[in-house]
Design a protein around this motif. Structure first.
Motif, PDB file in Angstrom:
ATOM      1  N   ASP A  38     -14.847  -5.959  -8.100  1.00 31.91           N
ATOM      2  CA  ASP A  38     -13.466  -5.445  -8.524  1.00 31.91           C
ATOM      3  C   ASP A  38     -13.551  -4.089  -9.168  1.00 31.91           C
ATOM      4  O   ASP A  38     -13.266  -3.864 -10.327  1.00 31.91           O
ATOM      5  N   LYS A  52      -1.040  -0.386  -4.048  1.00 29.26           N
ATOM      6  CA  LYS A  52      -2.532  -0.015  -3.770  1.00 29.26           C
ATOM      7  C   LYS A  52      -2.882   1.016  -3.245  1.00 29.26           C
ATOM      8  O   LYS A  52      -1.859   1.601  -2.606  1.00 29.26           O
ATOM      9  N   LYS A  53      -3.784   1.698  -3.578  1.00 33.87           N
ATOM     10  CA  LYS A  53      -4.301   3.059  -2.892  1.00 33.87           C
ATOM     11  C   LYS A  53      -5.282   2.707  -1.930  1.00 33.87           C
ATOM     12  O   LYS A  53      -6.045   1.796  -2.082  1.00 33.87           O
ATOM     13  N   GLU A  86       1.753   5.846  -6.147  1.00 33.81           N
ATOM     14  CA  GLU A  86       1.440   5.019  -7.122  1.00 33.81           C
ATOM     15  C   GLU A  86       2.436   5.062  -8.435  1.00 33.81           C
ATOM     16  O   GLU A  86       2.193   4.196  -9.116  1.00 33.81           O
ATOM     17  N   ARG A 143     -11.623   7.153  -4.544  1.00 31.28           N
ATOM     18  CA  ARG A 143     -10.276   6.414  -5.048  1.00 31.28           C
ATOM     19  C   ARG A 143      -9.834   5.214  -3.921  1.00 31.28           C
ATOM     20  O   ARG A 143     -10.607   4.895  -2.912  1.00 31.28           O
ATOM     21  N   TYR A 178       0.862  -1.312   0.073  1.00 28.45           N
ATOM     22  CA  TYR A 178       0.070  -0.001  -0.079  1.00 28.45           C
ATOM     23  C   TYR A 178       0.934   1.063   0.048  1.00 28.45           C
ATOM     24  O   TYR A 178       1.986   1.143   0.194  1.00 28.45           O
ATOM     25  N   GLU A 179       0.456   2.251  -0.375  1.00 27.50           N
ATOM     26  CA  GLU A 179       1.088   3.348  -0.367  1.00 27.50           C
ATOM     27  C   GLU A 179       1.645   3.915   0.818  1.00 27.50           C
ATOM     28  O   GLU A 179       0.921   3.707   1.959  1.00 27.50           O
ATOM     29  N   THR A 204       2.963  -4.106  -7.696  1.00 26.94           N
ATOM     30  CA  THR A 204       1.651  -3.443  -7.389  1.00 26.94           C
ATOM     31  C   THR A 204       1.494  -2.531  -6.216  1.00 26.94           C
ATOM     32  O   THR A 204       2.153  -3.025  -4.969  1.00 26.94           O
ATOM     33  N   SER A 253      -7.945   0.923  -4.269  1.00 32.18           N
ATOM     34  CA  SER A 253      -7.783  -0.305  -5.098  1.00 32.18           C
ATOM     35  C   SER A 253      -8.593  -1.391  -5.008  1.00 32.18           C
ATOM     36  O   SER A 253      -8.586  -1.756  -3.806  1.00 32.18           O
TER      37      SER A 253
END
Length: 470
Positions: A253, A202-203, A171, A231, A122-123, A200, A233
């Motif tokens: 999704d 994720k946000k 991101e 926003r 994650y961010e 990857t 993911s």
């Protein structure tokens, strides 16, 4: 006799030069070579033209090989034990310079490792990538991110040896990474590339909002409820809550979830909320009443003019406000003629609630509203609003003078009222003081003895003062 002496002199000089300090050999050769390759070291005494015995020695003096010639070449097969410091020496003479020799293992079997593994984060979290090799020494590393070389450490990445580190992922750090390991050789460098590694980032989910629209299906009315994230993911698990109770749960999704519920016009079905659940975060939307109010009451129009640099009204915005109604639709007219949603000089926005006049046509404008989900509902209309072009810079001097005179008159009236009030208050205070003094003088006189003298002049003066105060 002279020839014999000269021969003796030459031989003595030769022996002296061999045992002397002038026979300083020089060693040349590579500093690095691949394992199982062949290398050559050359040893000679510069300027010497007679055969000598040269010894190639390693490290502390171990003899590797000896050759006899004017200059010699030592050919060696490189093994793992070949690494070390080499020098050569003339038998009975001096030692040459040294060469530090390194055995280079060709690189092979390059791969990427990541922390975390798999590379999904994650961010704000840390990402660490390492370029691993199965074999290889004396290596340098290059990195590619989305097929672009990461040339040096920057605000985005930190490079150190075989590692690439991201302190706080965002991101823009997502994508495909690969690395190349290379033997640091000037001649015939070897390369080995890793496979691509997909990272990857994720946000976090944020800003969950619930809204709903209604549609008619003949005899019934349905509410289409939307739960939307600004926003985040996917995947996300959405839940619909009605009056605090979960009525619909789905894992999707995407960042939006839909649910359909039957509603009735005018019937308050309570509060609806959305809940969104991701791996590390849960959000709850603000409650929204499931209440479809029909359009009704009075309709008002608010007008706002937009002026250009010359203070001339170049456009106008008309906004229609019915007293009530959850899902209104709007229609506009000019001089009792209907206006289309778009024209050369106007455009409607927000489902027709706003009429924007890009070129003001003077006349009487009217707005009407009704339920958007019922084509047979009754229109509710506003009063006519007169719209015209105005010029703020064209204000006459007479108007300015009249406004100024009105302001000045107001100041004079207020000042006069204040002076009158102040004077009256001061007079009232003076009257009270005089009355008090007269009572003070009169009271004792009533109790005077009969032989006390009376002064008529004093009484007349006090009576005059009392009449003046009244």
């Amino acid at each position: 006799m002279q020839c014999f002496l000269m021969l003796i002199y030459v031989l003595v000089g030769f022996v002296t030069e061999i045992g002397g300090s002038s026979l300083k050999p020089v060693l040349t050769g590579p500093s690095k070579a691949y394992l199982r390759s062949q290398v050559q070291f050359h040893c000679e005494v510069p300027g010497w033209a007679s055969p000598l015995t040269f010894e190639l020695r390693k490290d502390s003096g171990d003899l590797v090989r000896a050759e006899h010639n004017i200059k010699v070449t030592f050919r060696l097969q490189v093994t793992e034990g070949s690494e070390g410091e080499y020098h050569c020496r003339v038998t009975g003479g001096q030692t040459s310079n040294s060469i530090q020799f390194h055995v280079v293992t060709p690189v092979s079997g390059t791969s990427l490792s990541s922390d975390p593994d798999p590379p999904i984060l994650y961010e704000g979290q840390k990402l660490a990538l390492r370029c691993l090799v199965r074999k290889g020494t004396h290596l340098s590393f290059t990195w590619d991110h989305d097929q672009r070389e990461v040339s040096a450490s920057s605000d985005l990445y930190r490079l150190s040896g075989d590692a690439l580190t991201v302190d706080a992922a965002s991101e823009r750090h997502a994508g495909t990474y690969s690395c190349i390991a290379q033997n640091m050789m000037e001649v015939n460098p070897r390369f080995s590339s890793s496979r691509n590694l997909r990272v990857t980032v994720k946000k976090y989910i944020s800003t969950l909002k619930l809204s709903f629209a209604v549609s008619s299906t003949g005899s019934s009315l349905m509410a289409n409820i939307s739960c939307r994230l600004a926003r985040g993911s996917p995947p996300v698990t959405f839940s619909l809550l009605e009056n605090g109770l979960e009525t619909d749960v789905k894992r999707v999704d995407s960042l939006e979830f839909w649910s359909v519920r039957p509603v009735s016009v005018g019937l308050n079905m309570g509060l609806a909320q959305c809940k969104a659940q991701a791996e590390t975060r849960q959000l709850l939307s603000d409650p929204v009443p499931l209440h479809v109010v029909p359009v009704g009451g009075a309709v008002r129009v608010m007008v706002k003019y937009l002026y250009d640099v010359d203070a001339v009204a170049s456009a106008a915005r008309l906004t229609c406000f019915p007293d009530r109604g959850t899902f209104p639709t709007f229609s506009w007219s000019l001089n009792r003629s209907s206006l289309p949603p778009e024209g050369d000089a106007h455009v409607e926005m927000q489902n027709g609630q706003i009429l924007f006049l890009t070129d003001i046509s003077s006349g009487y404008y009217r707005c009407r509203a009704r339920d958007s989900f019922n084509d047979s509902s009754i229109w509710v209309e506003s009063e006519d609003i007169f719209i015209q072009k105005t010029d703020l810079s064209a204000t006459p001097m007479e108007v300015i003078a009249l406004v100024f005179c009105g302001f000045l008159l107001t100041v004079i009236v207020v000042a006069s009222c204040f002076l009158f009030w102040s004077t009256k208050r001061r007079n009232n205070s003076c009257k009270q003081c005089i009355n008090h003094e007269i009572r003070s003088d009169a009271m004792p006189r009533m109790n005077f003895p009969a032989d006390v003298s009376f002064n008529p002049q004093t009484v007349e003066m006090k009576t005059f003062i009392m009449n003046f105060a009244d």
